[in-house]
Design a protein around this motif. Structure first.
Motif, short mmCIF file in Angstrom:
data_model
loop_
_atom_site.label_atom_id
_atom_site.label_comp_id
_atom_site.label_asym_id
_atom_site.label_seq_id
_atom_site.Cartn_x
_atom_site.Cartn_y
_atom_site.Cartn_z
N UNK A 1 0.85 -1.19 0.00
CA UNK A 1 0.00 0.00 0.00
C UNK A 1 0.89 1.23 0.00
N UNK A 2 0.48 2.23 -0.76
CA UNK A 2 1.12 3.54 -0.65
C UNK A 2 0.08 4.62 -0.91
N UNK A 3 0.34 5.79 -0.34
CA UNK A 3 -0.49 6.96 -0.57
C UNK A 3 0.36 8.18 -0.32
N UNK A 4 0.21 9.16 -1.19
CA UNK A 4 1.02 10.38 -1.06
C UNK A 4 0.90 10.95 0.36
N UNK A 5 2.04 11.17 0.97
CA UNK A 5 2.07 11.81 2.28
C UNK A 5 2.10 10.86 3.45
N UNK A 6 1.82 9.57 3.26
CA UNK A 6 1.76 8.65 4.39
C UNK A 6 3.15 8.36 4.93
N UNK A 7 4.10 8.10 4.03
CA UNK A 7 5.47 7.81 4.49
C UNK A 7 6.03 8.97 5.28
N UNK A 8 5.80 10.19 4.79
CA UNK A 8 6.28 11.36 5.53
C UNK A 8 5.61 11.45 6.90
N UNK A 9 4.30 11.12 6.97
CA UNK A 9 3.60 11.16 8.27
C UNK A 9 4.18 10.15 9.25
N UNK A 10 4.81 9.06 8.71
CA UNK A 10 5.42 8.06 9.58
C UNK A 10 6.85 8.41 9.95
#
Length: 905
Positions: free
Chosen positions: A129-138
């Motif tokens: 799964x990926x979504x723009x902005x999620x990795x940065x939020x983590x």
């Protein structure tokens, strides 16, 4: 001194300035005429904007792709970087929306394959799964090559950040060649939001509830744990395991979208959808390069439906206000013509002198044009400002200002200014032609008067019969319905004016102002009686417009309450059926449960809707409307739990021939017959119009469900898969987003959410409300017309008694006494008009409803008068008397002996 050449031409532009009273009347009439011409166009613009805003708000309550005005563009497979950039660029170029936000999830989840994360011999189900902005939020970096796992999954695998693991697809059959995996590095872990697979860090992000999530094949209807990555890592891992993920790009609708922008956005969406399946376009060729299989871009958006519904609502509003707009224009033009006729009457001596000196009729028309040019120039901006102010205060809720005026609006304002000059010029020209030598009345000729009063009465009778013969649903938009109030007011004015001379003002002491007013009223001429009749008509129309406005607005609120039942209603039947006691209790705080089913009431043919409610919580949550029609059902709700256990107390709402105390049987789903007792019959009830049938049957769930067999009882597990089960709704006063969050927190995701705003738009009730606001604008026009008529009456009385005032002043009368006498004449006229207003308003209120725009939805809307409306009419009458008194006092103090030279002109 040499005389000036063409003195009449040079004096004409400033001639009205020497008569401030007539100048004010002409300016007011001209400004109202300009406003009446410009206001309909501004209303149309405001209605389009407000309809779009209202429909967008209603669509926001249903955030699912394809229902809201947001756009979701999706495709399957991984695109090469250049192809993905082209697709995103095409989406980013869509007007009316924000930039695309990309997300993707693994889709190879079926009974043969499942997505897993493996470390050694331990495998846990989890999907990419990926979504723009999620990795940065983590706390990570989008370009970082690694994956993030839920903390509990990482603990089960026994890995920590920096460890290696494998992600891939595994067959449910051990040793199958279909299994494939690829190595990855654990970049970090995250805590999930309770009740969700999303990280807690992004669970509150707006719209996260609608992200595309991978399904868990072991738990149908739920999502799989997430292996979160950045965009490039996701594509690389998906290609490595031959995954065919689902990509979704979401574009939020622009918050400041206007109607023209919305129509352009819809056209671009349709163009993009066509190009996506046209193999000759770059877009189609780009999606053909997807791996492992070619794909197509699919675009889903509710914006086309939003634009269509908003356009229909705006068009309905325009149709409804059309007759009122025409009435306002006719009234304003009539006031302008009347004002100029009165001006001409005050100049009869000057006109006769000019005609005797040989002034040609064409010259008279030209002088009138010159005289009215300055007032027309002033009336254009003033009238346009009045139209903007009226629409801003009472029109559809759209923020319009001078900067929103388009070329068409300015052209209409110029047209109104031209009419300000043209109409009086034609009147003056016609009067000049009649005053030419040889066209006067012949000696001994009989003057035939037109029986206007009889003609008005006959026309009123004909129109009343015609309106009553129309279907109720067609009355609101018929021109006859618009004409009828005017004719009724005119008929009442004619009848009361005939009877008024029989009534004398009390306390008229000989030699006092009231005595003088009575003597003058007895000898009043045609102009005074005509102005009194016009005042009666304007007061009657003002009272009626207020009553219509109140009836339309309150009636629309009643209809919305009958359609929806509560500010927000969510369908949740699949999650509640078969859950035992939970069926009878509201699932979240501040809500109530309503179950619906189809029943028949023998011997009546046809199905009705059965609403079973929770009497303990229903009354506090339901919408009870504004007029009190639905409010009558509030105290009756508690009676639904009374009586013998074997008989179901019911409340009938709608069209029914049954009465209180009647008994019978309810046939539920054509399977079970339940005995019932009618405890109340009402025209409408909250939610009674949401289903089909002539009447809604309202009963208590606690009384109905125990009498049902297991396959129909929502509490029993057998009802889950049965045909024709009850459907459940949660009613709440909370906003749609809050209700969705509350229901999700108790594992009840709603299938659909309906709001009162959405129902108002869908049924055209919002357009009816806007039409009601335009009626207020017409009422304001009529208000100004009434004040202008009083001003004209005061000026007419002052000019009529000019010589008499001079002589009375020589006899010792003070200006204040002369003004008081004229004020009492106006009081008599206002009282006459008030009596006619009472007659006409009572007739219109007691007659069948003329204002109902959605007749198929109960209850029927009717004109209604309340304390504010009565206070407004009384205030108008008082203001009229005050204005006339001021005019009389000013004129009485300015009288000089030179007035005698003018004769009685």
């Amino acid at each position: 001194m040499r005389p000036r050449r063409h003195p009449l031409l040079t004096a004409a532009p400033v001639r009205l300035a020497h008569s401030p009273g007539w100048l004010a009347l002409v300016l007011l009439a001209g400004s109202l005429l300009v406003a009446s011409v410009v206001a309909p166009a501004l209303f149309a613009t405001s209605a389009r904007t407000a309809a779009l805003d209202a429909r967008l708000d209603a669509a926001a309550a249903e955030p699912a792709p394809g229902a809201s005005a947001d756009v979701r563009a999706s495709w399957t497979g991984v695109l090469p970087p250049t192809a993905e950039e082209l697709v995103l660029a095409e989406l980013d170029a869509l007007s009316g929306h924000g930039p695309p936000v990309l997300g993707a999830a693994a889709t190879a989840q079926d009974r043969r394959l499942r997505s897993v994360v493996r470390v050694g011999g331990t495998a846990v189900g989890a999907a990419l799964f990926f979504h723009d902005g999620v990795v940065e939020a983590l706390g990570g970096d989008e370009g970082e090559r690694g994956v993030w796992l839920p903390a509990d999954v990482a603990a089960r695998l026994g890995v920590a950040p920096g460890d290696r693991l494998r992600v891939g697809l595994e067959s449910v059959t051990p040793g199958s060649a279909q299994s494939r995996s690829t190595p990855a590095t654990l970049a970090g872990t995250y805590e999930t939001e309770p009740g969700s697979v999303l990280p807690a860090a992004v669970a509150e992000v707006p719209g996260s509830g609608e992200w595309v999530l991978p399904l868990d094949p072991s738990l149908p209807g739920s999502a799989s744990p997430l292996v979160i990555t950045g965009r490039e890592t996701f594509a690389a891992l998906a290609r490595a395991i031959d995954e065919e993920p689902l990509y979704a790009a979401d574009l939020a609708v622009a918050p400041d979208l206007d109607p023209d922008g919305a129509e352009a956005a819809v056209a671009e969406l349709q163009r993009l959808a066509v190009e996506a399946f046209d193999d000759t376009t770059d877009l189609a060729r780009a999606t053909d390069r997807a791996v492992p299989l070619p794909t197509r871009l699919e675009v889903a958006s509710g914006l086309p439906d939003v634009v269509d519904d908003a356009g229909a609502a705006a068009a309905s509003a325009e149709r409804q206000v059309g007759p009122y707009a025409t009435s306002g224009q006719v009234l304003a033009a009539a006031l302008l013509v009347t004002a100029w006729v009165l001006v001409g009457r005050s100049r009869r001596r000057e006109g006769a002198l000019a005609a005797g000196l040989g002034v040609h009729p064409a010259m008279v028309g030209g002088l009138t044009v010159l005289e009215l040019a300055p007032p027309a120039v002033v009336a254009v901006p003033v009238g346009t400002g009045l139209a903007l102010l009226a629409i801003a205060v009472a029109g559809p809720p759209a923020d319009l200002g001078p900067g929103d005026l388009v070329a068409g609006d300015l052209a209409l304002a110029a047209l109104g200014g031209g009419l300000v000059v043209l109409l009086p010029a034609l009147v003056a020209l016609a009067g000049a032609v009649r005053s030419e030598p040889g066209t006067g009345s012949r000696l001994g000729a009989r003057v035939r008067s037109v029986p206007w009063e009889l003609l008005v009465l006959v026309a009123t009778a004909v129109v009343v019969v015609a309106v009553l013969s129309l279907e109720p649903s067609r009355r609101g938009g018929s021109p006859l319905t618009t004409v009828l109030p005017l004719l009724v007011a005119a008929s009442a004015a004619a009848l009361v004016a005939r009877l008024a001379p029989l009534v004398r003002l009390p306390g008229a002491r000989p030699g006092g102002p009231r005595w003088l007013a009575a003597r003058r009223s007895a000898g009043a001429g045609g102009p005074e009686r005509a102005l009194t009749a016009v005042l009666a008509v304007t007061l009657g129309l003002f009272a009626y417009t207020l009553a219509v406005h109140r009836g339309l607005v309150d009636g629309a609120e009643d209809k919305v309450a009958a359609l929806v039942g509560a500010p927000t209603a969510a369908s949740v039947d699949e999650g509640l059926r078969g859950t035992g006691k939970r069926v009878l209790e509201p699932p979240v705080e501040g809500s109530t449960l309503v179950w619906r089913q189809r029943v028949t009431l023998p011997p009546t043919f046809g199905a009705q809707q059965l609403m079973t409610i929770d009497p303990a919580t229903f009354a506090a949550v339901a919408d009870w409307g504004a007029t009190g029609t639905l409010e009558a059902g509030r105290p009756l709700v508690e009676r639904l739990d009374e009586g013998d256990a074997g008989v179901v107390p019911v409340l009938l709402a709608g069209d029914t021939d049954r009465e209180v105390g009647d008994r019978g049987t309810l046939e539920v789903n054509e399977e079970v017959a339940l005995p019932y007792l009618v405890v109340a019959v009402l025209p409408a009830f909250p939610g009674s119009e949401a289903g089909t049938g002539d009447a809604a049957v309202v009963a208590s769930s606690r009384r109905v469900f125990p009498l049902l067999p297991p396959n129909l009882d929502p509490r029993d597990p057998l009802s889950v898969d049965s045909a024709g089960p009850f459907t459940a709704e949660v009613w709440s006063a909370a906003p749609p987003g809050d209700l969705r969050a509350q229901l999700r927190s108790v594992d009840l995701p709603p299938a659909e959410v309906v709001t009162t705003a959405g129902a108002a738009v869908g049924q055209g009730l919002v357009a009816t409300a806007w039409a009601a606001q335009y009626v207020v604008v017409l009422g304001l026009v009529v208000l100004l017309l009434a004040l202008a008529v009083v001003l004209a009456l005061g000026l007419r009385l002052a000019d009529r008694d000019a010589v008499a005032d001079v002589l009375l002043a020589r006899m010792g009368w003070r200006p204040r006494q002369l003004a008081a006498a004229r004020t009492w004449e106006v009081v008599r006229a206002v009282l006459t008009a008030a009596a006619a207003t009472v007659v006409s308003t009572a007739a219109l209120l007691l007659a069948p409803s003329l204002v109902d725009q959605v007749s198929e939805v109960l209850p029927v809307s009717r004109p209604r008068l309340g304390t504010p409306e009565l206070a407004a009419v009384v205030g108008l009458a008082a203001a009229s008397v005050g204005a006339a008194a001021l005019v009389g006092l000013v004129r009485a103090r300015r009288r000089t002996s030179a007035e005698v030279l003018r004769g009685n002109g």
